[in-house]
Scaffold this active site. Structure first.
Site, PDB file in Angstrom:
ATOM      1  N   GLU A 112      21.956  10.967  -9.507  1.00  0.00           N
ATOM      2  CA  GLU A 112      22.245   9.605  -9.069  1.00  0.00           C
ATOM      3  C   GLU A 112      22.464   8.646 -10.244  1.00  0.00           C
ATOM      4  OE1 GLU A 112      22.896   8.862  -6.116  1.00  0.00           O
ATOM      5  OE2 GLU A 112      22.080  10.529  -4.956  1.00  0.00           O
ATOM      6  N   GLU A 167      28.580  19.412 -21.472  1.00  0.00           N
ATOM      7  CA  GLU A 167      28.919  18.977 -22.830  1.00  0.00           C
ATOM      8  C   GLU A 167      28.264  19.867 -23.881  1.00  0.00           C
ATOM      9  OE1 GLU A 167      27.812  14.882 -22.979  1.00  0.00           O
ATOM     10  OE2 GLU A 167      29.445  14.227 -21.663  1.00  0.00           O
ATOM     11  N   ASP A 210      25.511  19.660  -2.737  1.00  0.00           N
ATOM     12  CA  ASP A 210      24.825  18.395  -2.961  1.00  0.00           C
ATOM     13  C   ASP A 210      24.072  17.982  -1.699  1.00  0.00           C
ATOM     14  OD1 ASP A 210      24.019  15.832  -3.523  1.00  0.00           O
ATOM     15  OD2 ASP A 210      25.899  15.209  -4.423  1.00  0.00           O
ATOM     16  N   TYR A 225      20.576   8.550   5.497  1.00  0.00           N
ATOM     17  CA  TYR A 225      20.947   8.986   4.143  1.00  0.00           C
ATOM     18  C   TYR A 225      20.627   7.900   3.120  1.00  0.00           C
ATOM     19  CZ  TYR A 225      24.376  10.188   0.440  1.00  0.00           C
ATOM     20  OH  TYR A 225      25.008  10.472  -0.740  1.00  0.00           O
ATOM     21  N   ASP A 236      42.119  37.443 -16.631  1.00  0.00           N
ATOM     22  CA  ASP A 236      42.098  36.399 -17.656  1.00  0.00           C
ATOM     23  C   ASP A 236      43.091  35.290 -17.324  1.00  0.00           C
ATOM     24  OD1 ASP A 236      40.146  37.660 -19.097  1.00  0.00           O
ATOM     25  OD2 ASP A 236      41.489  38.466 -20.632  1.00  0.00           O
ATOM     26  N   HIS A 289      41.476  16.582 -17.116  1.00  0.00           N
ATOM     27  CA  HIS A 289      42.337  17.174 -16.081  1.00  0.00           C
ATOM     28  C   HIS A 289      43.428  16.182 -15.688  1.00  0.00           C
ATOM     29  CE1 HIS A 289      43.560  19.742 -12.812  1.00  0.00           C
ATOM     30  NE2 HIS A 289      42.530  20.556 -12.990  1.00  0.00           N
TER      31      HIS A 289
END
Length: 370
Positions: A44, A55, A72, A167, A282, A305
């Site tokens: 969160e 990373e 999730d 929620y 591959d 991306h």
């Protein structure tokens, strides 16, 4: 906020899936590929746990990871199935959904209910798989590392944003989930069954179960959607940039043709030829990485991306061609050289990565013709 739905419903599904695989191991079964189960801290707070993970281990993950499956809040409402993720995983999602009985035992498979609902909402021939967004821990794997991801859940009918009314409140407790959301935990069981089968296929198939043509189909869809924005098209035409759009279309068409030939090659491969199997695997594993641009997209060096990433103006949901769309979001004066250079750069990035993806498939698809 007690989190019985977010993210404990995901946590228990991961634990149940790991329990099933442990039972499989006890029978002597071993997967062809390593399976790693992960639980993340601080989702969160800007996805800190998973982002630090990708990373720190970027090199290892980019060289060895086939796919990432995210859980999730997999049961937001006990009604219909929803999936987000890479086009490479679309077919595997469909085939897995056909194998899992829907928790409502009179409804057939998860796929049957999913398709029925999609036909009512969007009139489609096969269920939609939404593009990967940035709202959960799959974001770093997809947008930063170029690893195919999928996020699965059960949600409410008709409105894909509908979910458990409690929620993210202090009322999201085990007792309320059991009383109101999933009394017999059949939907949670269905999620675990789904993920177990999907992971088994990814880990144990001789050829990684990716379909490259599905990526081509999605690229054509998002290109058509871009053309439907007449304001963007008119502004590009006014700057004589229609040639760049045409070059983008040519790149997508070439990728589509190559993907068709590549998938045919995969279907006809001799499994006893270990070198050929390794080569095709591959190419499949690294295809998504081909859509990364090392310097990132417009004003976000951390998002690599070029095809699917969150927008500058909506950091939660996914956007197709985010760099192109964001560069044209605000009005650019006709004489704003810097602004239009940004647009040209983002168009060039998109063409470049699609052509790179095409070349990554060429050796198998076209052989010496390239």
């Amino acid at each position: 906020m007690f989190g019985a739905t977010d993210a404990l419903s995901g946590t228990i599904s991961v634990l149940e899936t790991s329990r099933v695989f442990s039972k499989l191991l006890q029978t002597g079964w071993r997967p062809r590929r390593t399976i790693i189960f992960c639980l993340w801290d601080a989702e969160e707070y800007s996805l800190i746990g998973s982002n630090e993970f990708v990373e720190e281990l970027r090199s290892v993950l980019q060289h060895r990871t086939v796919a990432y499956i995210n859980l999730d809040s997999p049961v937001l409402l006990p009604e219909v199935f929803r999936a987000d993720g890479s086009p490479l995983l679309h077919n595997l999602l469909y085939e897995t959904a056909k194998l899992v009985p829907h928790p409502n035992s009179t409804s057939g498979s998860v796929y049957d209910v999913w398709l029925k609902e999609e036909k009512m909402v969007a009139g489609v021939d096969r269920p939609r798989v939404h593009d990967a967004d940035a709202g959960s821990d799959d974001a770093g794997f997809c947008h930063y590392l170029g690893i195919p991801t999928a996020d699965i859940m059960f949600v409410g009918k008709g409105n894909y944003e509908s979910g458990f009314p409690l929620y993210h409140t202090t009322y999201a407790t085990f007792n309320n989930v059991k009383k109101f959301l999933d009394p017999d935990f059949m939907y949670h069981q269905a999620v675990s069954r789904f993920v177990t089968e999907m992971m088994r296929s990814l880990a144990d198939s001789i050829i990684i179960p990716f379909i490259t043509q599905d990526y081509a189909i999605r690229l054509q869809e998002v290109y058509r959607k871009l053309l439907e924005n007449t304001e963007i098209i008119n502004r590009l035409s006014a700057q004589n940039l229609q040639d760049s759009l045409e070059n983008l279309k040519k790149a997508i068409d070439k990728f589509e043709f190559t993907a068709l030939l590549f998938d045919q090659q995969v279907k006809s491969v001799d499994y006893s030829n270990l070198y050929e199997v390794r080569k095709l695997n591959d190419q499949l594993m690294y295809l998504e990485r081909s859509f990364l641009f090392p310097l990132g997209i417009l004003k976000r060096s951390n998002l690599k991306h070029v095809i699917f990433a969150p927008s500058l103006h909506n950091a939660y949901s996914g956007t197709a061609f985010p760099g192109i769309v964001d560069s044209l979001y605000s009005d650019i004066a006709a004489d704003d050289t810097e602004g239009w250079n940004q647009v040209k750069n983002e168009l060039t990035k998109a063409i470049y990565v699609i052509e790179s993806a095409t070349k990554s498939l060429h050796s198998a698809a076209l052989g010496s013709l390239w």
